[in-house]
Design a protein around this motif. Sequence first.
Motif, PDB file in Angstrom:
ATOM      1  N   TRP A 166       0.827  -1.198   0.000  1.00 41.71           N
ATOM      2  CA  TRP A 166       0.000   0.000   0.000  1.00 41.71           C
ATOM      3  C   TRP A 166       0.868   1.257   0.000  1.00 41.71           C
ATOM      4  CZ3 TRP A 166      -0.120   3.838   3.704  1.00 41.71           C
ATOM      5  CH2 TRP A 166      -1.108   4.814   3.548  1.00 41.71           C
ATOM      6  N   LEU A 167       1.958   1.234   0.794  1.00 43.12           N
ATOM      7  CA  LEU A 167       2.839   2.396   0.870  1.00 43.12           C
ATOM      8  C   LEU A 167       3.498   2.670  -0.472  1.00 43.12           C
ATOM      9  CD1 LEU A 167       4.180   4.576   2.571  1.00 43.12           C
ATOM     10  CD2 LEU A 167       5.929   2.925   3.209  1.00 43.12           C
ATOM     11  N   VAL A 168       3.975   1.630  -1.131  1.00 44.03           N
ATOM     12  CA  VAL A 168       4.576   1.787  -2.462  1.00 44.03           C
ATOM     13  C   VAL A 168       3.547   2.355  -3.433  1.00 44.03           C
ATOM     14  CG1 VAL A 168       5.598   0.549  -4.412  1.00 44.03           C
ATOM     15  CG2 VAL A 168       6.265  -0.044  -2.084  1.00 44.03           C
ATOM     16  N   GLN A 169       2.328   1.870  -3.362  1.00 47.67           N
ATOM     17  CA  GLN A 169       1.266   2.351  -4.249  1.00 47.67           C
ATOM     18  C   GLN A 169       1.037   3.839  -4.046  1.00 47.67           C
ATOM     19  OE1 GLN A 169      -2.296  -0.054  -4.470  1.00 47.67           O
ATOM     20  NE2 GLN A 169      -3.586   1.748  -4.567  1.00 47.67           N
ATOM     21  N   GLN A 170       1.005   4.283  -2.801  1.00 43.96           N
ATOM     22  CA  GLN A 170       0.805   5.698  -2.515  1.00 43.96           C
ATOM     23  C   GLN A 170       1.919   6.549  -3.127  1.00 43.96           C
ATOM     24  OE1 GLN A 170      -2.492   5.308  -1.462  1.00 43.96           O
ATOM     25  NE2 GLN A 170      -2.030   7.050  -0.148  1.00 43.96           N
ATOM     26  N   TYR A 216      -1.198 -17.994  -2.107  1.00 44.02           N
ATOM     27  CA  TYR A 216      -2.068 -17.519  -3.174  1.00 44.02           C
ATOM     28  C   TYR A 216      -2.270 -16.005  -3.075  1.00 44.02           C
ATOM     29  CZ  TYR A 216      -6.040 -17.332  -6.383  1.00 44.02           C
ATOM     30  OH  TYR A 216      -6.864 -17.029  -7.441  1.00 44.02           O
ATOM     31  N   ALA A 217      -2.345 -15.488  -1.842  1.00 47.11           N
ATOM     32  CA  ALA A 217      -2.509 -14.053  -1.642  1.00 47.11           C
ATOM     33  C   ALA A 217      -1.292 -13.287  -2.172  1.00 47.11           C
ATOM     34  CB  ALA A 217      -2.716 -13.747  -0.157  1.00 47.11           C
ATOM     35  N   VAL A 218      -0.093 -13.801  -1.910  1.00 43.42           N
ATOM     36  CA  VAL A 218       1.125 -13.164  -2.405  1.00 43.42           C
ATOM     37  C   VAL A 218       1.157 -13.194  -3.932  1.00 43.42           C
ATOM     38  CG1 VAL A 218       3.639 -13.252  -2.437  1.00 43.42           C
ATOM     39  CG2 VAL A 218       2.411 -13.719  -0.312  1.00 43.42           C
ATOM     40  N   PHE A 219       0.797 -14.319  -4.503  1.00 45.00           N
ATOM     41  CA  PHE A 219       0.793 -14.495  -5.961  1.00 45.00           C
ATOM     42  C   PHE A 219      -0.155 -13.480  -6.618  1.00 45.00           C
ATOM     43  CE2 PHE A 219      -1.150 -16.818  -9.637  1.00 45.00           C
ATOM     44  CZ  PHE A 219      -0.049 -16.737 -10.483  1.00 45.00           C
ATOM     45  N   CYS A 220      -1.362 -13.335  -6.073  1.00 46.64           N
ATOM     46  CA  CYS A 220      -2.337 -12.390  -6.634  1.00 46.64           C
ATOM     47  C   CYS A 220      -1.865 -10.946  -6.476  1.00 46.64           C
ATOM     48  CB  CYS A 220      -3.694 -12.574  -5.955  1.00 46.64           C
ATOM     49  SG  CYS A 220      -4.503 -14.149  -6.325  1.00 46.64           S
ATOM     50  N   ALA A 221      -1.270 -10.642  -5.318  1.00 46.53           N
ATOM     51  CA  ALA A 221      -0.804  -9.276  -5.067  1.00 46.53           C
ATOM     52  C   ALA A 221       0.299  -8.881  -6.043  1.00 46.53           C
ATOM     53  CB  ALA A 221      -0.313  -9.148  -3.627  1.00 46.53           C
ATOM     54  N   LEU A 222       1.213  -9.810  -6.330  1.00 48.04           N
ATOM     55  CA  LEU A 222       2.303  -9.521  -7.273  1.00 48.04           C
ATOM     56  C   LEU A 222       1.754  -9.301  -8.686  1.00 48.04           C
ATOM     57  CD1 LEU A 222       5.188 -11.890  -6.168  1.00 48.04           C
ATOM     58  CD2 LEU A 222       5.254  -9.403  -6.289  1.00 48.04           C
ATOM     59  N   GLN A 223       0.820 -10.129  -9.089  1.00 50.49           N
ATOM     60  CA  GLN A 223       0.232  -9.962 -10.411  1.00 50.49           C
ATOM     61  C   GLN A 223      -0.453  -8.594 -10.538  1.00 50.49           C
ATOM     62  OE1 GLN A 223      -2.254 -13.532 -10.911  1.00 50.49           O
ATOM     63  NE2 GLN A 223      -0.856 -14.159 -12.538  1.00 50.49           N
ATOM     64  N   TYR A 224      -1.186  -8.209  -9.508  1.00 56.99           N
ATOM     65  CA  TYR A 224      -1.858  -6.906  -9.516  1.00 56.99           C
ATOM     66  C   TYR A 224      -0.834  -5.774  -9.576  1.00 56.99           C
ATOM     67  CZ  TYR A 224      -4.307  -2.794  -7.743  1.00 56.99           C
ATOM     68  OH  TYR A 224      -4.799  -1.535  -7.587  1.00 56.99           O
ATOM     69  N   PHE A 225       0.219  -5.900  -8.777  1.00 55.41           N
ATOM     70  CA  PHE A 225       1.232  -4.847  -8.741  1.00 55.41           C
ATOM     71  C   PHE A 225       1.917  -4.705 -10.101  1.00 55.41           C
ATOM     72  CE2 PHE A 225       5.367  -2.978  -7.904  1.00 55.41           C
ATOM     73  CZ  PHE A 225       5.061  -1.960  -7.015  1.00 55.41           C
ATOM     74  N   GLU A 226       2.214  -5.818 -10.761  1.00 50.86           N
ATOM     75  CA  GLU A 226       2.861  -5.758 -12.078  1.00 50.86           C
ATOM     76  C   GLU A 226       1.944  -5.058 -13.087  1.00 50.86           C
ATOM     77  OE1 GLU A 226       5.121  -8.774 -15.131  1.00 50.86           O
ATOM     78  OE2 GLU A 226       3.174  -9.370 -14.338  1.00 50.86           O
ATOM     79  N   THR A 227       0.655  -5.380 -13.050  1.00 56.82           N
ATOM     80  CA  THR A 227      -0.297  -4.774 -13.982  1.00 56.82           C
ATOM     81  C   THR A 227      -0.406  -3.267 -13.769  1.00 56.82           C
ATOM     82  OG1 THR A 227      -1.580  -6.826 -14.056  1.00 56.82           O
ATOM     83  CG2 THR A 227      -2.674  -4.819 -14.779  1.00 56.82           C
ATOM     84  N   GLN A 228      -0.448  -2.845 -12.506  1.00 60.85           N
ATOM     85  CA  GLN A 228      -0.655  -1.439 -12.186  1.00 60.85           C
ATOM     86  C   GLN A 228       0.605  -0.589 -12.348  1.00 60.85           C
ATOM     87  OE1 GLN A 228      -4.199  -1.486 -12.208  1.00 60.85           O
ATOM     88  NE2 GLN A 228      -3.851   0.154 -10.748  1.00 60.85           N
ATOM     89  N   TYR A 229       1.768  -1.132 -11.959  1.00 60.45           N
ATOM     90  CA  TYR A 229       2.943  -0.274 -11.816  1.00 60.45           C
ATOM     91  C   TYR A 229       4.207  -0.805 -12.505  1.00 60.45           C
ATOM     92  CZ  TYR A 229      -0.152   1.356  -8.151  1.00 60.45           C
ATOM     93  OH  TYR A 229      -1.247   1.811  -7.471  1.00 60.45           O
ATOM     94  N   GLY A 230       4.106  -1.926 -13.186  1.00 60.86           N
ATOM     95  CA  GLY A 230       5.296  -2.475 -13.837  1.00 60.86           C
ATOM     96  C   GLY A 230       5.953  -1.520 -14.813  1.00 60.86           C
ATOM     97  N   SER A 247      10.410  -9.365 -11.614  1.00 61.18           N
ATOM     98  CA  SER A 247      10.423 -10.538 -12.493  1.00 61.18           C
ATOM     99  C   SER A 247      10.886 -11.778 -11.742  1.00 61.18           C
ATOM    100  CB  SER A 247      11.334 -10.284 -13.698  1.00 61.18           C
ATOM    101  OG  SER A 247      10.854  -9.223 -14.490  1.00 61.18           O
ATOM    102  N   MET A 248      11.928 -11.603 -10.909  1.00 55.68           N
ATOM    103  CA  MET A 248      12.407 -12.738 -10.121  1.00 55.68           C
ATOM    104  C   MET A 248      11.337 -13.221  -9.144  1.00 55.68           C
ATOM    105  SD  MET A 248      16.284 -11.350  -9.357  1.00 55.68           S
ATOM    106  CE  MET A 248      16.686 -12.697  -8.244  1.00 55.68           C
ATOM    107  N   ALA A 249      10.642 -12.268  -8.511  1.00 58.99           N
ATOM    108  CA  ALA A 249       9.591 -12.636  -7.565  1.00 58.99           C
ATOM    109  C   ALA A 249       8.439 -13.350  -8.267  1.00 58.99           C
ATOM    110  CB  ALA A 249       9.086 -11.380  -6.843  1.00 58.99           C
ATOM    111  N   LEU A 250       8.028 -12.818  -9.426  1.00 54.61           N
ATOM    112  CA  LEU A 250       6.931 -13.435 -10.168  1.00 54.61           C
ATOM    113  C   LEU A 250       7.301 -14.836 -10.643  1.00 54.61           C
ATOM    114  CD1 LEU A 250       5.557 -10.452 -12.262  1.00 54.61           C
ATOM    115  CD2 LEU A 250       4.258 -11.856 -10.660  1.00 54.61           C
ATOM    116  N   LEU A 251       8.554 -15.017 -11.067  1.00 55.93           N
ATOM    117  CA  LEU A 251       8.998 -16.336 -11.515  1.00 55.93           C
ATOM    118  C   LEU A 251       8.858 -17.355 -10.396  1.00 55.93           C
ATOM    119  CD1 LEU A 251      10.328 -18.010 -13.779  1.00 55.93           C
ATOM    120  CD2 LEU A 251      12.547 -17.357 -12.829  1.00 55.93           C
ATOM    121  N   TYR A 252       9.286 -16.945  -9.205  1.00 57.68           N
ATOM    122  CA  TYR A 252       9.205 -17.854  -8.063  1.00 57.68           C
ATOM    123  C   TYR A 252       7.743 -18.145  -7.700  1.00 57.68           C
ATOM    124  CZ  TYR A 252       9.393 -19.541  -3.254  1.00 57.68           C
ATOM    125  OH  TYR A 252       9.218 -20.288  -2.116  1.00 57.68           O
TER     126      TYR A 252
END
Length: 316
Positions: free
Chosen positions: A1-5, A47-61, A73-78
């Motif tokens: 959330w802080l990064v998003q802000q 699963y929560a971490v996986f969904c959060a990373l996907q959302y973050f990549e879509t919004q701010y990648g 990319s490394m985090a998403l790969l894992y």
Amino acid sequence: WLVQQRLEGEAVSEVVVSRLVSLLDALPRVRDGRLELFSSLNPLQRYAVFCALQYFETQYGGVLDWIGRLELSMALLYWMHVGASIDPNEVASLCTERIFAGIPDSPWKHLRQWKEKCEQNSSALYFEWSCYDEIDYLDEFALAPEASSEQRVEFTRWLSKASAEQVASLSTLYAWVNHADPSLDCLCTPWGMHLHSPKIRSVLKKMGLSKMIRYIPVHLMSKVSAQEMGKYYLAVYQVRLPCLSRERTIGIWDHDYTKVLDLHRPALLSDRIYSAEIFVVAEYASLVVISKHVKKALEQSDVHGCTFKELLIVSL
């Protein structure tokens, strides 16, 4: 959330940051790395971490720098690999349990044994020694005080690429700064070399480490007045140990694994250190490592301008 802000240009109060830091400090620290922590999460948490990373990549990648994109990319790969083994039915069941159970216990509760183990053995053995981030680097050197701007640039370029033996053969140097803070005991160059004050030199000498360092006197010169502003000593560390773990170090290696081109998190091999007190990592020359004994001596002497970051020590 802080990064998003922050990415959306919104202000973040110091209170929020302070609260976040306090929360992070309260979480258990796993000495064997983040992968051990990740493997302990249940399927719902994964699963929560996986969904959060996907959302973050879509919004701010698209607005991340290259280091941020590499990390993401490394985090998403894992987590894509982890996500492939998640059973949706099990996730749904766990989610239902959480809803009907009300507010659950902390998801970190099952890591209590690791936290207690870390607290019992929290005394780090080795630390990275560097300068304050906000201090200006010394990036103009020469062999004589009357050197022209072109001569300084040419010599500084040579100095940044010179071997330890070549640097150690120098008798004295001059460095130019806009202003000098007399309270600072450690200064750095952009390529990772240290300049010690007489106080630091004296501390290390009392510890019997004089033979571990070759000192080159450096006269700090004012860029404005051309007058000398102080005297430091360029430290050429004599011990260079090839001690980075290929498996546990996070960074970008060259093709034959002899050097690290971009280091993110070093992991030192315990059997390569040989109980050394102060040394440079051969695979990454700007990484200066000191033992807890040296760190303690420097802190007790009230030196300024130094930072000490705990290093991960592994067996492979």
